[in-house]
Design a protein around this motif. Structure first.
Motif, mmCIF file in Angstrom:
data_model
loop_
_atom_site.group_PDB
_atom_site.id
_atom_site.type_symbol
_atom_site.label_atom_id
_atom_site.label_comp_id
_atom_site.label_asym_id
_atom_site.label_seq_id
_atom_site.Cartn_x
_atom_site.Cartn_y
_atom_site.Cartn_z
ATOM 1 N N GLN A 143 0.907 -1.362 0.017
ATOM 2 C CA GLN A 143 0.007 0.228 -0.058
ATOM 3 C C GLN A 143 0.849 1.275 -0.008
ATOM 4 O O GLN A 143 0.700 2.375 -0.749
ATOM 5 N N VAL A 144 2.007 1.142 0.611
ATOM 6 C CA VAL A 144 2.682 2.420 0.955
ATOM 7 C C VAL A 144 3.772 2.675 -0.388
ATOM 8 O O VAL A 144 3.826 3.890 -0.513
ATOM 9 N N TYR A 145 4.409 1.572 -0.648
ATOM 10 C CA TYR A 145 5.547 1.622 -1.463
ATOM 11 C C TYR A 145 5.246 1.223 -2.726
ATOM 12 O O TYR A 145 5.964 1.360 -3.957
ATOM 13 N N GLY A 146 4.050 0.354 -3.149
ATOM 14 C CA GLY A 146 3.580 -0.359 -4.261
ATOM 15 C C GLY A 146 4.256 -1.743 -4.681
ATOM 16 O O GLY A 146 4.670 -1.931 -5.464
ATOM 17 N N ILE A 147 5.277 -1.973 -3.229
ATOM 18 C CA ILE A 147 5.929 -3.261 -3.537
ATOM 19 C C ILE A 147 5.343 -4.409 -2.836
ATOM 20 O O ILE A 147 4.757 -4.503 -1.630
ATOM 21 N N PRO A 148 5.010 -5.463 -3.800
ATOM 22 C CA PRO A 148 4.349 -6.621 -3.003
ATOM 23 C C PRO A 148 5.157 -7.549 -2.273
ATOM 24 O O PRO A 148 6.397 -7.256 -2.164
ATOM 25 N N PRO A 149 4.343 -8.153 -1.292
ATOM 26 C CA PRO A 149 5.185 -9.181 -0.296
ATOM 27 C C PRO A 149 6.153 -9.795 -0.759
ATOM 28 O O PRO A 149 7.504 -10.074 -0.299
ATOM 29 N N GLU A 150 5.933 -10.209 -2.003
ATOM 30 C CA GLU A 150 6.946 -11.095 -2.640
ATOM 31 C C GLU A 150 8.337 -10.268 -3.207
ATOM 32 O O GLU A 150 9.368 -11.147 -3.720
ATOM 33 N N GLN A 151 8.172 -9.197 -3.187
ATOM 34 C CA GLN A 151 9.621 -8.268 -3.451
ATOM 35 C C GLN A 151 10.007 -7.730 -2.249
ATOM 36 O O GLN A 151 10.518 -6.651 -2.156
ATOM 37 N N VAL A 152 9.772 -8.138 -0.984
ATOM 38 C CA VAL A 152 10.290 -7.431 0.029
ATOM 39 C C VAL A 152 11.142 -8.687 0.764
ATOM 40 O O VAL A 152 10.812 -9.852 1.122
ATOM 41 N N ILE A 153 12.739 -8.258 0.784
ATOM 42 C CA ILE A 153 13.504 -9.102 1.544
ATOM 43 C C ILE A 153 14.097 -8.522 2.982
ATOM 44 O O ILE A 153 14.223 -7.358 2.829
ATOM 45 N N GLY A 154 14.144 -9.214 3.956
ATOM 46 C CA GLY A 154 14.516 -8.810 4.983
ATOM 47 C C GLY A 154 15.048 -9.712 6.076
ATOM 48 O O GLY A 154 15.316 -11.008 5.669
ATOM 49 N N SER A 155 15.226 -9.392 7.383
ATOM 50 C CA SER A 155 15.757 -10.461 8.366
ATOM 51 C C SER A 155 14.660 -11.453 8.799
ATOM 52 O O SER A 155 13.835 -11.119 8.397
ATOM 53 N N ARG A 156 14.960 -12.536 9.072
ATOM 54 C CA ARG A 156 13.933 -13.529 9.207
ATOM 55 C C ARG A 156 14.413 -14.517 10.440
ATOM 56 O O ARG A 156 15.512 -14.812 10.773
ATOM 57 N N ALA A 157 13.050 -14.735 11.163
ATOM 58 C CA ALA A 157 13.293 -15.663 12.081
ATOM 59 C C ALA A 157 12.924 -17.205 11.400
ATOM 60 O O ALA A 157 12.141 -17.059 10.441
ATOM 61 N N ARG A 158 13.428 -18.211 12.023
ATOM 62 C CA ARG A 158 13.124 -19.480 11.443
ATOM 63 C C ARG A 158 11.607 -19.998 11.631
ATOM 64 O O ARG A 158 10.860 -19.313 12.604
ATOM 65 N N MET A 159 10.972 -20.614 10.689
ATOM 66 C CA MET A 159 9.645 -20.835 10.789
ATOM 67 C C MET A 159 9.264 -22.402 10.816
ATOM 68 O O MET A 159 10.307 -23.134 10.190
ATOM 69 N N LEU A 173 9.622 -19.095 15.165
ATOM 70 C CA LEU A 173 10.789 -19.602 16.177
ATOM 71 C C LEU A 173 11.718 -18.499 16.581
ATOM 72 O O LEU A 173 12.018 -17.779 15.968
ATOM 73 N N ALA A 174 12.040 -18.733 17.898
ATOM 74 C CA ALA A 174 12.942 -17.819 18.380
ATOM 75 C C ALA A 174 14.660 -18.221 18.060
ATOM 76 O O ALA A 174 15.516 -18.330 18.772
ATOM 77 N N GLU A 175 14.651 -18.415 16.578
ATOM 78 C CA GLU A 175 15.950 -18.546 16.114
ATOM 79 C C GLU A 175 16.073 -17.738 14.892
ATOM 80 O O GLU A 175 15.198 -17.724 14.257
ATOM 81 N N VAL A 176 17.287 -17.415 14.703
ATOM 82 C CA VAL A 176 17.594 -16.575 13.507
ATOM 83 C C VAL A 176 17.606 -17.275 12.322
ATOM 84 O O VAL A 176 18.480 -18.018 12.330
#
Lengths: 277, 277
Positions: A143-159, A173-176
């Motif tokens: 909504q703010v940038y016109g950038i869809p979720p699949e074009q967002v890269i960032g830090s992640r927790a394990r899942m 999970l509480a693991e990087v």
């Protein structure tokens, strides 16, 4: 450049939106400690939670990096992806920046929104590549940038994929899993995009390796740094700042032919809802 | 469905292209052992390498999963992303399938190419979500399937950003970063796409959790399984197969309202370059 090569990556904090006086995701963590406190009586006596609840930021800061990680862990993981997205969305709708009283999503930079739109109008795919949490950004970036979720890269927790009463969820999970900062940015880019972008935009030395990786490929390349020089309309900081430190980038920009954008002199308007100055 | 929700995920091996008599990526690994053997005299006497070099697949198979991992490690990592992409590209240009003598990229399923094109013509973004190596697929997926590198999700080695004589590279390490199979598929989808697809296509129980995750979301959903039933034109296998085992998927497809595609009866033509039967 052929259309398939038109990939541009943008840091988020300090590049697409402001990052002072504290990273906005950290403001979210602090507010979330308060929201979750009734279920955690032990926080009343344990730092850094006690400091957050009492508004004693000195006590919080005194706990150092270990305290910051404890705050992030307590407020960001253990839930499911859907629950976390809901928490971010609720917070974003009501939280206000302490200095401007604007919603955080109004603290984005108008010239960068114009740049994103200009690149997309010319066939570019635009990606965020941020040290911030990927799931923190995905809910509002479209909504703010016109950038869809699949074009967002960032830090992640394990899942972990699991069933709760027969209903599948992804539990955080509480693991990087990945820290998308410094040398982690080219790695995050390769993990998700799988080819080298031809343009990159950052503002701190956390973006150095991304700029280096992107601008050292073959053919035309563009690297640019947003330099925070406007203490009146925004903030002025670079060397020695605890947030958004910019030293090596400034030292090497000219030799590497990276563009340095001087916010104070180059930007007529900073925020979208602000009158032109 | 709103355009932003139109995301479809496809398994690769056995769903978009064939996977018999061995996974094509494994055929690449075997050929690469032969190509690299002159630099590894110790392989002449050490299994599973000795077996590969002497064409003794019984000896290779006898080394079990440990041997397979040794072959993958010896042929897939330690190089840079650019070097590995080049190795895959060279192999793909010259290798031929042992039964059909076709290039491996001609062993794709025409009805699935039509499905990909149909979905994209209706505003879908199409992704590969494969247990295979993501960097193995990215080099040719765009040309063969029309799926760009940033829409390919797969298993990953860890990577490290480093400078070689001042030139930045991404080095592929001998450590697993993500196994994109079974419960790893919904995790890989969330890592990269960040929202739940509304359609998923697979062929084995390795795709079960992806199908479950995709079809248990709200609103209209489609899950489909390609069932290998054509021993004459392709292969026939499901329960008990060592490659592409399909048991739980068959048992539960009806109750879960997943479509089971019967290759023998439902597909007029299997490969693009084959005359219609």
């Amino acid at each position: 450049m052929p259309p398939a090569a038109r990939i541009a990556t943008f840091d988020n904090d300090g590049t697409l939106w402001a990052e002072q006086p504290i990273y906005f995701q950290f403001a979210f963590a602090l507010d979330r400690v308060k929201a979750l406190a009734s279920g955690h009586p032990e926080w009343q006596t344990r730092q850094p939670f006690k400091g957050v609840l009492e508004g004693d930021m000195k006590a919080v800061t005194a706990t150092g990096e270990r305290g910051m990680l404890a705050l992030i862990a307590a407020t960001h993981v253990g839930n499911t992806t859907d629950e976390f997205a809901q928490a971010v969305s609720s917070w974003m709708a009501s939280a206000r920046h302490p200095r401007t009283n604007r919603p955080y999503t109004a603290m984005v930079y108008k010239p960068m929104l114009e740049l994103l739109a200009y690149l997309r109008a010319n066939g570019f795919k635009t990606f965020i590549v941020s040290g911030g949490g990927v799931e923190f950004m995905r809910g509002w970036a479209e909504q703010v940038y016109g950038i869809p979720p699949e074009q967002v890269i960032g830090s992640r927790a394990r899942m972990k994929y699991e069933l709760r009463s027969g209903v599948p969820v992804l539990r955080r999970l509480a693991e990087v899993d990945h820290i998308d900062d410094k040398a982690g940015k080219p790695v995050g880019i390769q993990q998700v995009i799988g080819r080298r972008p031809i343009a990159a935009f950052g503002n701190s030395d956390g973006d150095f390796e991304m700029l280096e990786w992107v601008t050292s490929g073959p053919g035309p390349r563009l690297g640019a740094i947003v330099h925070h020089t406007d203490a009146a309309r925004e903030w002025a900081y670079d060397r020695g700042s605890s947030i958004g430190r910019l030293e090596r980038g400034l030292d090497e920009a000219a030799a590497r032919r990276w563009v340095v954008v001087d916010m104070k002199h180059d930007w007529k308007q900073i925020y979208p809802d602000e009158a032109k100055q």
